[in-house]
Design a protein around this motif. Structure first.
Motif, PDB file in Angstrom:
ATOM      1  N   MET B  96       0.881  -1.164   0.000  1.00  0.00           N
ATOM      2  CA  MET B  96       0.000   0.000   0.000  1.00  0.00           C
ATOM      3  C   MET B  96       0.920   1.216   0.000  1.00  0.00           C
ATOM      4  O   MET B  96       1.751   1.371   0.893  1.00  0.00           O
ATOM      5  N   ILE B  97       0.799   2.028  -1.009  1.00  0.00           N
ATOM      6  CA  ILE B  97       1.678   3.190  -1.140  1.00  0.00           C
ATOM      7  C   ILE B  97       0.821   4.441  -1.097  1.00  0.00           C
ATOM      8  O   ILE B  97      -0.125   4.581  -1.874  1.00  0.00           O
ATOM      9  N   GLU B  98       1.122   5.304  -0.166  1.00  0.00           N
ATOM     10  CA  GLU B  98       0.361   6.539   0.011  1.00  0.00           C
ATOM     11  C   GLU B  98       1.334   7.676  -0.270  1.00  0.00           C
ATOM     12  O   GLU B  98       2.386   7.743   0.369  1.00  0.00           O
ATOM     13  N   ARG B 106       4.271   7.199   2.381  1.00  0.00           N
ATOM     14  CA  ARG B 106       4.465   6.051   3.240  1.00  0.00           C
ATOM     15  C   ARG B 106       4.219   4.783   2.447  1.00  0.00           C
ATOM     16  O   ARG B 106       3.304   4.742   1.630  1.00  0.00           O
ATOM     17  N   VAL B 107       5.060   3.818   2.682  1.00  0.00           N
ATOM     18  CA  VAL B 107       4.924   2.523   2.023  1.00  0.00           C
ATOM     19  C   VAL B 107       4.700   1.492   3.116  1.00  0.00           C
ATOM     20  O   VAL B 107       5.429   1.472   4.113  1.00  0.00           O
ATOM     21  N   LEU B 108       3.672   0.679   2.951  1.00  0.00           N
ATOM     22  CA  LEU B 108       3.334  -0.306   3.963  1.00  0.00           C
ATOM     23  C   LEU B 108       3.050  -1.627   3.271  1.00  0.00           C
ATOM     24  O   LEU B 108       2.230  -1.673   2.358  1.00  0.00           O
ATOM     25  N   THR B 110       1.899  -5.603   3.980  1.00  0.00           N
ATOM     26  CA  THR B 110       1.374  -6.504   4.993  1.00  0.00           C
ATOM     27  C   THR B 110       1.292  -7.915   4.430  1.00  0.00           C
ATOM     28  O   THR B 110       1.088  -8.108   3.233  1.00  0.00           O
ATOM     29  N   VAL B 115       2.657  -6.486   9.663  1.00  0.00           N
ATOM     30  CA  VAL B 115       3.270  -5.419   8.872  1.00  0.00           C
ATOM     31  C   VAL B 115       4.701  -5.874   8.586  1.00  0.00           C
ATOM     32  O   VAL B 115       5.529  -5.916   9.492  1.00  0.00           O
TER      33      VAL B 115
END
Lengths: 159, 159
Positions: B96-98, B106-108, B110, B115
Motif C-alpha cells: 500500500m503506497i500513500e 508512506r509505504v506499507l 502486509t 506489517v
C-alpha cells in the motif's frame, strides 16, 4: 416486550449517541469547529449527515468523483475508530486510507507490527448509515475486532 | 586485495544485476513491454533511469508534483520488493503506497496480520540510486528486513 412511554427508536438513538465510539466521533467533529459556531448544536444534529436512508442511498449516483463532504465523513468515521482503539488499548492505531476516485478503496490500521484493521470499502459515494444505532454498531464492531486482534497478538502490536 | 583485470566497478555492477532483487525488478519491467520492443536491450539499459548521481540529484527540483516516470519507477521498485519477499517466503506481501503530491509518503506491506515493511519516503522527486550496487543493496535490505519480521512472527504473517 414492555410498553414504553416514548418511542423505542428515540431510546435506541440515545443509547447509540452515548456509545463510546459515537462519543469519539462527536469529539472529533467538534474539534473542527474552531469558531464555536456549532456549540449550540446537539450531537444528533452534528451527525445528521452520517444518516442516509435506503431511499436516499438509491438516489445518490455512484459515477463521478465522490463528494468531498462524503470523503470528509468517511475520514472522520475511521479516525474515530482509531481514536476509540487508542482509548481502549492505549496503543496508537495509525490509519492509512487509500481511495480510488471511483469510490473503491482500502482502509488499513496498524499498531506496531500488527494490522489491527483491514477493510475494503466500496460505493464510497453512498457512505452513510440508516440509523444512529447502525452507525454506532458499525464503528463499535470495528473497534471490537481491532481490540481482539491486539489481545491475540499483544507483543506484535507493541513491536 | 587482489588485482583485477577489469575495473572493480564493472564487476560490482554485474554482481548487483545478478542479485535476486534486481532480477525481480527487471522481470517486472520486462513484463510491461507487451510489444517486445525492449527485447534487444540489456538489463543495465532498462534500469538506467534508476541511477541518479549526486550531481543529477541536486539539479532535480523538489517543488511541484513528482514526475510520473519517477512515480512509475518508485512503484516498480517497491513491487519488486514485494515480489522478492514472495519468492523467498511463499507469502504474498500486499503493498500500500500513500503519496502526497509534494513527494512525501508512506509505504506499507502486509502479509496476513503482520506489517512486514513500513517505510516513510521523502523527496520522491529525486528517487534513484547512485550505482547499481546501491540499488541492489537498498532493495535487498528491505527484503531481508521483511523476511526477518516474517520469521519472528510466522503465525501472524499467516493469520
Amino acid at each position: 416486550m414492555f410498553e414504553v412511554a416514548i418511542s423505542p427508536a428515540v431510546n435506541d438513538d440515545e443509547a447509540a449517541l452515548a456509545s463510546p465510539f459515537v462519543k469519539c466521533l462527536v469529539r472529533l467533529i467538534r474539534a473542527q469547529d474552531s469558531h464555536g459556531s456549532w456549540d449550540g448544536k446537539a450531537d444528533a444534529e452534528l451527525l445528521a449527515d452520517f444518516i442516509v436512508s435506503k431511499e436516499q442511498r438509491r438516489t445518490i449516483p455512484i459515477i463521478g468523483d465522490p463528494d468531498p463532504d462524503v470523503l470528509w465523513r468517511l475520514d472522520k468515521f475511521y479516525t474515530a475508530v482509531a481514536l476509540a482503539i487508542e482509548e481502549r488499548s492505549g496503543l496508537m492505531a495509525s490509519p492509512m486510507i487509500e481511495m480510488s476516485h471511483e469510490g473503491f478503496g482500502r482502509v488499513l490500521f496498524t499498531a506496531g507490527r500488527l494490522v489491527v484493521l483491514s477493510k475494503t470499502v466500496r460505493d464510497v459515494h453512498r457512505f452513510g448509515f440508516e440509523t444512529f444505532c447502525k452507525l454506532a454498531a458499525a464503528g463499535t464492531k470495528l473497534v471490537d475486532d481491532a481490540i481482539a486482534a491486539i489481545d491475540a497478538y499483544p507483543e506484535v502490536a507493541r513491536a
